[in-house]
Design a protein around this motif. Structure first.
Motif, PDB file in Angstrom:
ATOM      1  N   GLN A  67       3.115   5.383  -6.123  1.00  9.28           N
ATOM      2  CA  GLN A  67       2.861   5.315  -7.561  1.00  9.28           C
ATOM      3  C   GLN A  67       1.675   6.197  -7.939  1.00  9.28           C
ATOM      4  O   GLN A  67       1.685   6.858  -8.976  1.00  9.28           O
ATOM      5  CB  GLN A  67       2.605   3.866  -7.985  1.00  9.28           C
ATOM      6  CG  GLN A  67       3.836   3.012  -7.989  1.00  9.28           C
ATOM      7  CD  GLN A  67       3.531   1.570  -8.353  1.00  9.28           C
ATOM      8  OE1 GLN A  67       2.385   1.204  -8.587  1.00  9.28           O
ATOM      9  NE2 GLN A  67       4.590   0.750  -8.390  1.00  9.28           N
ATOM     10  N   ILE A  68       0.656   6.216  -7.097  1.00  8.90           N
ATOM     11  CA  ILE A  68      -0.524   7.045  -7.365  1.00  8.90           C
ATOM     12  C   ILE A  68      -0.133   8.518  -7.316  1.00  8.90           C
ATOM     13  O   ILE A  68      -0.537   9.316  -8.176  1.00  8.90           O
ATOM     14  CB  ILE A  68      -1.654   6.728  -6.381  1.00  8.90           C
ATOM     15  CG1 ILE A  68      -2.214   5.327  -6.643  1.00  8.90           C
ATOM     16  CG2 ILE A  68      -2.770   7.767  -6.458  1.00  8.90           C
ATOM     17  CD1 ILE A  68      -3.222   4.856  -5.629  1.00  8.90           C
ATOM     18  N   LEU A  69       0.658   8.855  -6.303  1.00  5.57           N
ATOM     19  CA  LEU A  69       1.085  10.258  -6.179  1.00  5.57           C
ATOM     20  C   LEU A  69       1.901  10.689  -7.380  1.00  5.57           C
ATOM     21  O   LEU A  69       1.732  11.789  -7.904  1.00  5.57           O
ATOM     22  CB  LEU A  69       1.905  10.456  -4.902  1.00  5.57           C
ATOM     23  CG  LEU A  69       1.100  10.555  -3.614  1.00  5.57           C
ATOM     24  CD1 LEU A  69       2.031  10.651  -2.416  1.00  5.57           C
ATOM     25  CD2 LEU A  69       0.160  11.732  -3.640  1.00  5.57           C
ATOM     26  N   ARG A  70       2.778   9.826  -7.824  1.00  5.50           N
ATOM     27  CA  ARG A  70       3.599  10.159  -8.997  1.00  5.50           C
ATOM     28  C   ARG A  70       2.735  10.310 -10.235  1.00  5.50           C
ATOM     29  O   ARG A  70       3.006  11.153 -11.087  1.00  5.50           O
ATOM     30  CB  ARG A  70       4.621   9.060  -9.232  1.00  5.50           C
ATOM     31  CG  ARG A  70       5.780   9.127  -8.301  1.00  5.50           C
ATOM     32  CD  ARG A  70       6.858   8.114  -8.717  1.00  5.50           C
ATOM     33  NE  ARG A  70       7.640   7.807  -7.523  1.00  5.50           N
ATOM     34  CZ  ARG A  70       7.986   6.621  -7.122  1.00  5.50           C
ATOM     35  NH1 ARG A  70       7.637   5.568  -7.823  1.00  5.50           N
ATOM     36  NH2 ARG A  70       8.698   6.450  -6.042  1.00  5.50           N
ATOM     37  N   ALA A  71       1.711   9.475 -10.331  1.00  2.37           N
ATOM     38  CA  ALA A  71       0.862   9.535 -11.517  1.00  2.37           C
ATOM     39  C   ALA A  71      -0.047  10.750 -11.482  1.00  2.37           C
ATOM     40  O   ALA A  71      -0.333  11.357 -12.515  1.00  2.37           O
ATOM     41  CB  ALA A  71       0.032   8.277 -11.623  1.00  2.37           C
ATOM     42  N   VAL A  72      -0.512  11.154 -10.331  1.00  9.97           N
ATOM     43  CA  VAL A  72      -1.475  12.232 -10.236  1.00  9.97           C
ATOM     44  C   VAL A  72      -0.786  13.590 -10.179  1.00  9.97           C
ATOM     45  O   VAL A  72      -1.184  14.537 -10.863  1.00  9.97           O
ATOM     46  CB  VAL A  72      -2.371  12.026  -8.994  1.00  9.97           C
ATOM     47  CG1 VAL A  72      -3.269  13.220  -8.757  1.00  9.97           C
ATOM     48  CG2 VAL A  72      -3.179  10.767  -9.135  1.00  9.97           C
TER      49      VAL A  72
ATOM     50  N   LEU B  61       2.148   1.532  -3.525  1.00 10.97           N
ATOM     51  CA  LEU B  61       1.046   1.914  -4.407  1.00 10.97           C
ATOM     52  C   LEU B  61       0.695   3.380  -4.222  1.00 10.97           C
ATOM     53  O   LEU B  61       0.395   4.094  -5.183  1.00 10.97           O
ATOM     54  CB  LEU B  61      -0.167   1.012  -4.133  1.00 10.97           C
ATOM     55  CG  LEU B  61      -1.348   1.138  -5.084  1.00 10.97           C
ATOM     56  CD1 LEU B  61      -0.927   0.826  -6.513  1.00 10.97           C
ATOM     57  CD2 LEU B  61      -2.470   0.240  -4.656  1.00 10.97           C
ATOM     58  N   SER B  62       0.755   3.857  -2.982  1.00 13.39           N
ATOM     59  CA  SER B  62       0.478   5.275  -2.707  1.00 13.39           C
ATOM     60  C   SER B  62       1.485   6.153  -3.428  1.00 13.39           C
ATOM     61  O   SER B  62       1.128   7.195  -3.995  1.00 13.39           O
ATOM     62  CB  SER B  62       0.565   5.563  -1.207  1.00 13.39           C
ATOM     63  OG  SER B  62      -0.360   4.809  -0.505  1.00 13.39           O
TER      64      SER B  62
ATOM     65  N   SER C 220       0.831  -1.196   0.000  1.00 12.98           N
ATOM     66  CA  SER C 220       0.000   0.000   0.000  1.00 12.98           C
ATOM     67  C   SER C 220       0.871   1.254   0.000  1.00 12.98           C
ATOM     68  O   SER C 220       0.534   2.248  -0.653  1.00 12.98           O
ATOM     69  CB  SER C 220      -0.962  -0.011   1.173  1.00 12.98           C
ATOM     70  OG  SER C 220      -0.430   0.586   2.319  1.00 12.98           O
TER      71      SER C 220
END
Length: 137
Positions: A120-125, A117-118, A114
């Protein structure tokens, strides 16, 4: 009349006395046979009573042996069930420990994933510059 009296006297001596003697002897034999038969019947009844007592004793012994065997078998069954229950309880404890270990490992893995994944989400957003300043947190 004299002839008649002589005939009756001759009949009494020649026929009647031997006939009475034979009838008395037959009666004695008959009564003796009846008494002997009664004695045999009472002896047979006594032997029957002894046989029935022995039969009752044998049946009682058989039932006692059967009851002992049933008690022994029940005790063996109860012992076997107790052993199986103890074995199953040990297996259940082992399975619970394995489940708890697996659960703890899964939680650690989920927590690690998690966080990744957090990120990765931050990098993507977020834009590239903001994501790198936020990463150390």
């Amino acid at each position: 009349m004299v002839l008649f009296i002589l005939l009756v006297a001759a009949y009494g001596l020649l026929v009647r006395r031997p006939l009475d003697k034979i009838l008395a002897e037959r009666r004695a034999r008959t009564v003796g046979a009846v008494e002997q038969a009664r004695g045999a019947i009472s002896a047979a009844e006594a032997e029957t009573a002894v046989y029935e007592d022995k039969l009752r004793a044998a049946k009682s012994e058989i039932f006692q042996v059967r009851d002992q065997k049933l008690k022994q078998w029940n005790a063996e069954r109860d012992q076997a069930l107790g052993e199986v229950r103890a074995s199953m309880q040990a297996r259940i404890r082992t399975a619970r420990q394995e489940i708890e270990t697996s659960t703890a490992a899964a939680r650690q893995q989920i927590e690690g994933l998690s966080a990744e994944l957090s990120m990765q989400i931050l990098r993507a957003v977020l834009p590239a510059g903001v994501a790198s300043t936020e990463a150390p947190q």
